[in-house]
Design a protein around this motif. Sequence first.
Motif, PDB file in Angstrom:
ATOM      1  N   GLY A 173       0.888  -1.072   0.149  1.00 25.55           N
ATOM      2  CA  GLY A 173       0.211   0.077   0.071  1.00 25.55           C
ATOM      3  C   GLY A 173       0.909   1.266  -0.039  1.00 25.55           C
ATOM      4  N   PHE A 174       0.070   2.229   0.231  1.00 24.90           N
ATOM      5  CA  PHE A 174       1.011   3.606   0.280  1.00 24.90           C
ATOM      6  C   PHE A 174       2.289   3.563   0.939  1.00 24.90           C
ATOM      7  CE2 PHE A 174      -0.052   8.509   1.404  1.00 24.90           C
ATOM      8  CZ  PHE A 174       0.876   8.863   0.665  1.00 24.90           C
ATOM      9  N   GLU A 175       2.055   3.183   2.189  1.00 22.63           N
ATOM     10  CA  GLU A 175       3.171   3.096   2.989  1.00 22.63           C
ATOM     11  C   GLU A 175       4.519   2.405   2.435  1.00 22.63           C
ATOM     12  OE1 GLU A 175       2.306   2.742   7.243  1.00 22.63           O
ATOM     13  OE2 GLU A 175       4.501   1.817   7.574  1.00 22.63           O
ATOM     14  N   ALA A 181      10.880   5.533  -1.439  1.00 23.62           N
ATOM     15  CA  ALA A 181      11.588   7.021  -1.466  1.00 23.62           C
ATOM     16  C   ALA A 181      12.241   7.416  -0.327  1.00 23.62           C
ATOM     17  CB  ALA A 181      10.346   7.951  -1.830  1.00 23.62           C
ATOM     18  N   GLN A 182      11.967   6.967   0.587  1.00 28.11           N
ATOM     19  CA  GLN A 182      12.631   7.250   1.872  1.00 28.11           C
ATOM     20  C   GLN A 182      14.047   6.647   1.719  1.00 28.11           C
ATOM     21  OE1 GLN A 182      11.334   4.970   5.409  1.00 28.11           O
ATOM     22  NE2 GLN A 182      12.499   6.297   6.801  1.00 28.11           N
ATOM     23  N   ASP A 203       7.210   9.996   7.184  1.00 30.83           N
ATOM     24  CA  ASP A 203       6.122  10.984   7.171  1.00 30.83           C
ATOM     25  C   ASP A 203       6.090  12.246   6.280  1.00 30.83           C
ATOM     26  OD1 ASP A 203       3.703  11.719   8.623  1.00 30.83           O
ATOM     27  OD2 ASP A 203       4.763  13.461   9.326  1.00 30.83           O
ATOM     28  N   GLU A 204       7.232  12.717   6.070  1.00 30.72           N
ATOM     29  CA  GLU A 204       7.648  13.670   5.157  1.00 30.72           C
ATOM     30  C   GLU A 204       7.395  13.101   3.710  1.00 30.72           C
ATOM     31  OE1 GLU A 204      11.009  16.671   7.029  1.00 30.72           O
ATOM     32  OE2 GLU A 204      11.614  14.568   6.556  1.00 30.72           O
ATOM     33  N   VAL A 205       7.872  12.094   3.570  1.00 34.74           N
ATOM     34  CA  VAL A 205       7.517  11.532   1.998  1.00 34.74           C
ATOM     35  C   VAL A 205       6.003  11.459   1.948  1.00 34.74           C
ATOM     36  CG1 VAL A 205       7.773   9.416   0.523  1.00 34.74           C
ATOM     37  CG2 VAL A 205       9.701  10.070   1.753  1.00 34.74           C
ATOM     38  N   MET A 206       5.137  10.779   2.792  1.00 28.53           N
ATOM     39  CA  MET A 206       3.631  10.407   2.679  1.00 28.53           C
ATOM     40  C   MET A 206       2.965  11.856   2.711  1.00 28.53           C
ATOM     41  SD  MET A 206       3.463   6.888   4.821  1.00 28.53           S
ATOM     42  CE  MET A 206       2.080   6.574   4.156  1.00 28.53           C
ATOM     43  N   THR A 216       3.858  10.817  -4.231  1.00 28.34           N
ATOM     44  CA  THR A 216       3.868  12.171  -3.779  1.00 28.34           C
ATOM     45  C   THR A 216       5.008  12.746  -4.503  1.00 28.34           C
ATOM     46  OG1 THR A 216       5.182  11.694  -1.922  1.00 28.34           O
ATOM     47  CG2 THR A 216       2.927  11.593  -1.524  1.00 28.34           C
ATOM     48  N   LEU A 217       5.094  14.195  -4.309  1.00 30.38           N
ATOM     49  CA  LEU A 217       6.242  14.708  -4.952  1.00 30.38           C
ATOM     50  C   LEU A 217       7.787  13.926  -4.768  1.00 30.38           C
ATOM     51  CD1 LEU A 217       7.284  17.279  -6.411  1.00 30.38           C
ATOM     52  CD2 LEU A 217       7.573  18.344  -4.275  1.00 30.38           C
TER      53      LEU A 217
END
Lengths: 403, 143
Positions: A173-175, A181-182, A203-206, A216-217
């Motif tokens: 999933g999203f996480e 990316a993290q 958290d900053e990535v999400m 996300t960006l």
Amino acid sequence: MSNQDPVWILGTSMTKFGRYADKDLIDLAAEASLGALDDGGVAMGEMDILAAGCLYEANGGVGQRLQKQLGQTGIPVYNVANACATGATAVRTVMMAIKAGEAQMGLAVGVEQMGKMGMLGADRAARSDKQVFERKGRFGSVVGVEGRLGTNMMPGVFAQAGMEYAYENDGVGFEQFAKVAQKNHEHSTLNPLAQYRKAFTLDEVMSSEVIAYPNTLLMCCPTGDGSAAVVLVSDEKLKTLPREQQRRAVKVSASVLTSDPWTEGCQVQPDVNTLTRNAADAAYEVSGVDPADLDLVELHDCFATAELRHYDNLRLCEPGGAGEWIDKGGPWRDGEIPVNVSGGLLSKGHPIGATGVANLFEVATHLRGEAGDRQVPDAKVGLAHVIGLGSSCGVHILERSGL
Amino acid sequence: MGEQTAPDETGPKQISMVEYLKLGDEPHLVANVCEACGASYFDRRNACAACGAREFSTERLANTGEVRTFTIVHRAARGVPAPYISAVVDLDGGGRVKSNIINIEPNPANVTLGMRVRLATYVTATDDDGNEAVAFGYEPAAA
């Protein structure tokens, strides 16, 4: 020279990826090319062939313009374009000439100057609506289909590729996508050649701006400028060179290029999986390398959703187990198989034509033990993967010389 | 080629935005289906990409299916209203199509993988003669 003999990387180099307002495409390609020649201890006059990969100036005679900076020796030049597999295709062009016995040594360079275009493949202008409706194109459309009949822009296409994996498998999933990316942003802090070198929390990535959910960006690769080059040499020629050059040479144990075979859904949504699996399986077979043997992998993380799928496509994790694999840290630099220790496309950058050569530079540099702060300890074998939509996939397996 | 329904012979018409959407009492999609292997295509093909055969027939596809994958596009192409949901739908009885999920708020909480959907149409643009282009999307349907 038998075409069963291996081809070797004798020299390799890359520019730092980034933005070079003060340089042009040819400056960048020349810097990488001269770096690769110097690294290999050879001169332009010894090259039997030149292949230049560049997508955005594919009709611009990049190889011949480059010769004006390096030496116009009259050798055959191939200007190559093959989507995001452009650089890997340039390398294979030189390799095939060596395998065919037409060349003993050759230079392959990939280069791109994209400037500040925003993230890859987003925000292109839509087709403008007609004043009076008239059917056009292969679908007989009267208005632009982008955004009306789904999206074909890259952030969304690769988001859908990732979500399809979530549809087929549990624990994704999203996480899990965000963790990719993290990881790659964290890895890039050790790479002086990366366009960006900043770590972010999960958290900053999400919570960064959503581009195409779940991407996300910070889960989309940037555009940028850069170049990378390799000098390839035949086995026969390498054996005539000084021992130090032989020791630093990196063996190309497999070099495979595939296109996308027909699959059920690929007419409406590009299939980035089947051709990657086909290329990887062929590369493992040709080289005799098992995925478990790999000390590092540089794979095509144009978007975080893509990287997760490729763990499975490249057989780095259990079938269907890519979510679990990143949850347990498998692809981190201290994990089971380090993936994208360079920072990957997400943070090292993705000047398209250069990408498929730069990942060979990265793997070769680790196999030589010359990767500095980001060195994967005692790396003996690595894999480099690129994929271009359309589609085209290149997989190379490299091994250190053993001398 | 695409059917047009006109209020009268000379006035503005409705036209499907792509040829494979057929309007009329029950709007539906059609595909060019390979007579040898059954692979389907929304555009014209010289030979089948799956098997190389050259004979195709036009077949109607089902209006219902399930969401195989989706994304919610926030940064869209210029001129395209965002956010919107793009999805790939597995149609009942075969065929796969990409379009928007419509008539639902574009929020991850509202879309689930495997969700049942059905085809719905709407007017997406009007030209200078007043002709209306009709698009299709998929809306949630009861399971």
